[in-house]
Structures are given as structure tokens and as C-alpha cells.
Design a protein around this motif. Structure first.
Motif, PDB file in Angstrom:
ATOM      1  N   UNK A  16       0.825  -1.212   0.000  1.00 56.35           N
ATOM      2  CA  UNK A  16       0.000   0.000   0.000  1.00 56.35           C
ATOM      3  C   UNK A  16       0.859   1.261   0.000  1.00 56.35           C
ATOM      4  N   UNK A  17       2.012   1.209   0.639  1.00 57.91           N
ATOM      5  CA  UNK A  17       2.911   2.359   0.609  1.00 57.91           C
ATOM      6  C   UNK A  17       3.259   2.729  -0.830  1.00 57.91           C
ATOM      7  N   UNK A  18       3.576   1.739  -1.655  1.00 57.37           N
ATOM      8  CA  UNK A  18       3.916   2.028  -3.044  1.00 57.37           C
ATOM      9  C   UNK A  18       2.691   2.487  -3.833  1.00 57.37           C
ATOM     10  N   UNK A  19       1.523   1.895  -3.558  1.00 59.25           N
ATOM     11  CA  UNK A  19       0.298   2.326  -4.230  1.00 59.25           C
ATOM     12  C   UNK A  19       0.009   3.792  -3.924  1.00 59.25           C
ATOM     13  N   UNK A  39      -0.111   7.151  -6.475  1.00 65.57           N
ATOM     14  CA  UNK A  39      -1.230   8.097  -6.531  1.00 65.57           C
ATOM     15  C   UNK A  39      -0.722   9.516  -6.287  1.00 65.57           C
ATOM     16  N   UNK A  40       0.124   9.676  -5.286  1.00 61.36           N
ATOM     17  CA  UNK A  40       0.649  11.008  -4.975  1.00 61.36           C
ATOM     18  C   UNK A  40       1.462  11.579  -6.132  1.00 61.36           C
ATOM     19  N   UNK A  41       2.186  10.713  -6.832  1.00 60.13           N
ATOM     20  CA  UNK A  41       3.009  11.174  -7.945  1.00 60.13           C
ATOM     21  C   UNK A  41       2.207  11.410  -9.215  1.00 60.13           C
ATOM     22  N   UNK A  79       8.455   6.453  -0.932  1.00 54.71           N
ATOM     23  CA  UNK A  79       7.816   6.634   0.367  1.00 54.71           C
ATOM     24  C   UNK A  79       7.016   7.931   0.300  1.00 54.71           C
ATOM     25  N   UNK A  80       5.693   7.836   0.261  1.00 57.54           N
ATOM     26  CA  UNK A  80       4.894   9.044   0.091  1.00 57.54           C
ATOM     27  C   UNK A  80       4.892   9.910   1.340  1.00 57.54           C
ATOM     28  N   UNK A  81       4.694  11.198   1.127  1.00 54.96           N
ATOM     29  CA  UNK A  81       4.440  12.111   2.235  1.00 54.96           C
ATOM     30  C   UNK A  81       2.933  12.221   2.369  1.00 54.96           C
TER      31      UNK A  81
END
Length: 328
Positions: free
Chosen positions: A199-202, A206-208, A266-268
Motif C-alpha cells: 500500500x505504501x507504493x500504491x 497516486x501522490x506522484x 515513500x509518500x508524504x
């Protein structure tokens, strides 16, 4: 320690979503189930859950003597566990509460019963800290919903007896679960850590702006998710290696995969990202309630389990009944 008693009566401590699902599973498998929860509406909610989930659970494995009428409820914890052969605890995920709750259950339960916790993140070494008989306590962490998903993660604490782990594994397997033994304690156990990594990569994608929420769900459920419902990653890479199998995969493809690990993100997790995900999920749900979506999920999972039972001899047994004559 005393030998563990054969299991005829199961106590469910905590009847939220996980506890209610566990209660359904044990009832369908032909046990007497006594449940307890301090919430004023707990009994009504539990019985409603069992009624709604019964057909889906029964389709997977129904004991001849199974009946929802074998469910009893009491708000008195000591009364609920007094005659239990096996306890499945499902209280809130707060360490101080779990420690006190397990000490109380340990004090009130027959000494030859096993006490298992559904805790998703707290280790048994923490939970069993104040128990007088910690050797019979163990983590038995299910995957939601327990009356459908076979997986149970079994791991002991520093003072859990090997016999308890052995008997818990045997009991879960005998009632249609697929137990795995974690040889080390770690926060989050195993399955939650795996899905958190995915889920971290998913979320990062999305954020990118690489994918919207619906497409990111499709990328998982219509691609690797379909394969993961059949085999785990190691066996799938064995097939991906062609005629050379896993060794060829390791020699030729694994180096590139290792390089790709450095590119994972690693999304913020900002308020804006949260809003984007919430909005996207509601759009993807398209007006269907959570109950409707859960029913759709459970129907498809039941069908998948039926197919796996035809093709996978290593899977959980679908045979109805419980191991009362065989021991835990």
C-alpha cells in the motif's frame, strides 16, 4: 504444564468486527460459543452479524451439528470463560488494556485451556506480562474476515510453551484455517506488514500522479492480485523462471528486481493526499454501501476458496465438524 483439553467450547472475548466473525466461524464449525463484550448493544450486534454472515461461512464448511442457537452471550467476562476450552480474545489494540484483560482471562479460565489473541500488532510477550500461566497464551491473528479468510498467524511470546504453539496450530488447522507459525515476534506480524509495504507504493504512485485511485486498485486486483490468490510470490517467481525455474529467475531476473527496490517510493501523507484517496474511493464505490461491497467481496472469496479446494491439496480442510475427539 498441563496437557491442553480437547476443544468443545470456545469463548469469544470482544465482539466487534473480528470477534463477531470469529464467533460465526466457530459456530459454523459446530462448537458451543460463549461471547462477552461490555458494550450495551454488543449482543444484538453480534447476533445480527452471525445471521448475516451465516450462509457465506456455511458454504465453506458446515458441521452437521452447527447452529447459531449454540451461541450464548454474557457481559460477565469470568462467566464467559469459566468453562472454555479455547479462548479467542479480540479486545481493543491498547497494550495496557490487553495486559490487564489477559491477566483476568488467565485467572478465570481452566488451566488447561489455550488463550489466543487476535491482536494485529501487539506482541504476546507484552500481552502475557501479568499472566500467572503465560505458557498457555499465544497470538492467533486472523485476516479479515475470519469466517472467510483461512489465514491465521500463530506466534508465541517469550514465556509461551512450545506445546501451546503446536496445539494452537493443530486446532486452527482442524477447524478449516490455514495457520502459519511465525518463528519470531515482530510488530504487525507478517501479513499486515506485507500489505502495508504494497500500500505504501500504491499511495506513492497516486501522490506522484501516475495513477488515480481506481486504476491503482485495478492494477493490483486484476494483475498480481489474481495470481496471489492462487500462489505466493516465491512459487510465482519459480514459474516466471521458465524451464530453469527459481534458479534461473534468481540468476537472470532477481538482480534487476533488487535494483528496482531503490526506486520504490515513500509518500508524504499530506491532508491533500488523504482527501484525494477518500474522494477516489467513494467514486470507485459508486454509491454502493460498505455492506454491499463486503457481501460482493465475500461471495467472490468463497468462490475462489472453492476453486482452490479442487486444485490445492495443501490448502485448509473444508471438512465440517470439530476435533473434539482428537484434542486441540
Amino acid at each position: 504444564m498441563n496437557a491442553h483439553r480437547p476443544v468443545h467450547r470456545v469463548a469469544i472475548v470482544g465482539t466487534g468486527t473480528i470477534g463477531a466473525s470469529w464467533a460465526t466461524h466457530y459456530l459454523v464449525r459446530g462448537f458451543d460459543v460463549t461471547a462477552t463484550d461490555p458494550a450495551p448493544t454488543a449482543e444484538a450486534a453480534l447476533r445480527s452479524y452471525v445471521e448475516a454472515a451465516w450462509d457465506a461461512a456455511a458454504a465453506i464448511g458446515l458441521a452437521p451439528e452447527a447452529s447459531p442457537d449454540r451461541l450464548s452471550f454474557t457481559a460477565d467476562l469470568r462467566q464467559a470463560v469459566a468453562d472454555a476450552d479455547f479462548v479467542q480474545e479480540n479486545g481493543p489494540e491498547r497494550p495496557e488494556l490487553k495486559v490487564k484483560l489477559f491477566a483476568d482471562i488467565d485467572d478465570a479460565t481452566p488451566p488447561d485451556a489455550i488463550i489466543a489473541s487476535s491482536s494485529s500488532g501487539i506482541t504476546m510477550s507484552v500481552i502475557q506480562a501479568e499472566c500467572r500461566r503465560p505458557e498457555r497464551t499465544v497470538i492467533g491473528h486472523p485476516f479479515n474476515p475470519p469466517h472467510i479468510i483461512p489465514l491465521v498467524e500463530v506466534v508465541g511470546g517469550t514465556r509461551t510453551a512450545p506445546e501451546t504453539i503446536r496445539d494452537a496450530m493443530s486446532f486452527y488447522a482442524a477447524v478449516g484455517k490455514k495457520p502459519i507459525h511465525l518463528k519470531k515476534e515482530l510488530p504487525g506480524h507478517v501479513a499486515n506488514r506485507i500489505q502495508a509495504a504494497l500500500y505504501r507504493e500504491v499511495v506513492y504512485l497516486v501522490q506522484e500522479g501516475v495513477l488515480d485511485v481506481a486504476d491503482s486498485d485495478d492494477a493490483v486486483s486484476w494483475g498480481p492480485g489474481l495470481r496471489w490468490g492462487v500462489m505466493g510470490p516465491h512459487l510465482l517467481w519459480h514459474l516466471g523462471g521458465g524451464a530453469g525455474g527459481i534458479q534461473h529467475f534468481m540468476d537472470t531476473l532477481m538482480p534487476r528486481m533488487v535494483e528496482s527496490w531503490q526506486q520504490l517510493g515513500t509518500p508524504e501523507f499530506t491532508p491533500e493526499l488523504e482527501e484525494e484517496i477518500v474522494t477516489g474511493v467513494l467514486e470507485e464505490a459508486n454509491g454502493h454501501s460498505a455492506d454491499e461491497l463486503a457481501a460482493r467481496r465475500d461471495a467472490m472469496l468463497s468462490a475462489l476458496l472453492a476453486v482452490r479446494a479442487q486444485h490445492d491439496p495443501s490448502g485448509p480442510s473444508a471438512a465440517a465438524g470439530h476435533p473434539a475427539k482428537e484434542g486441540p
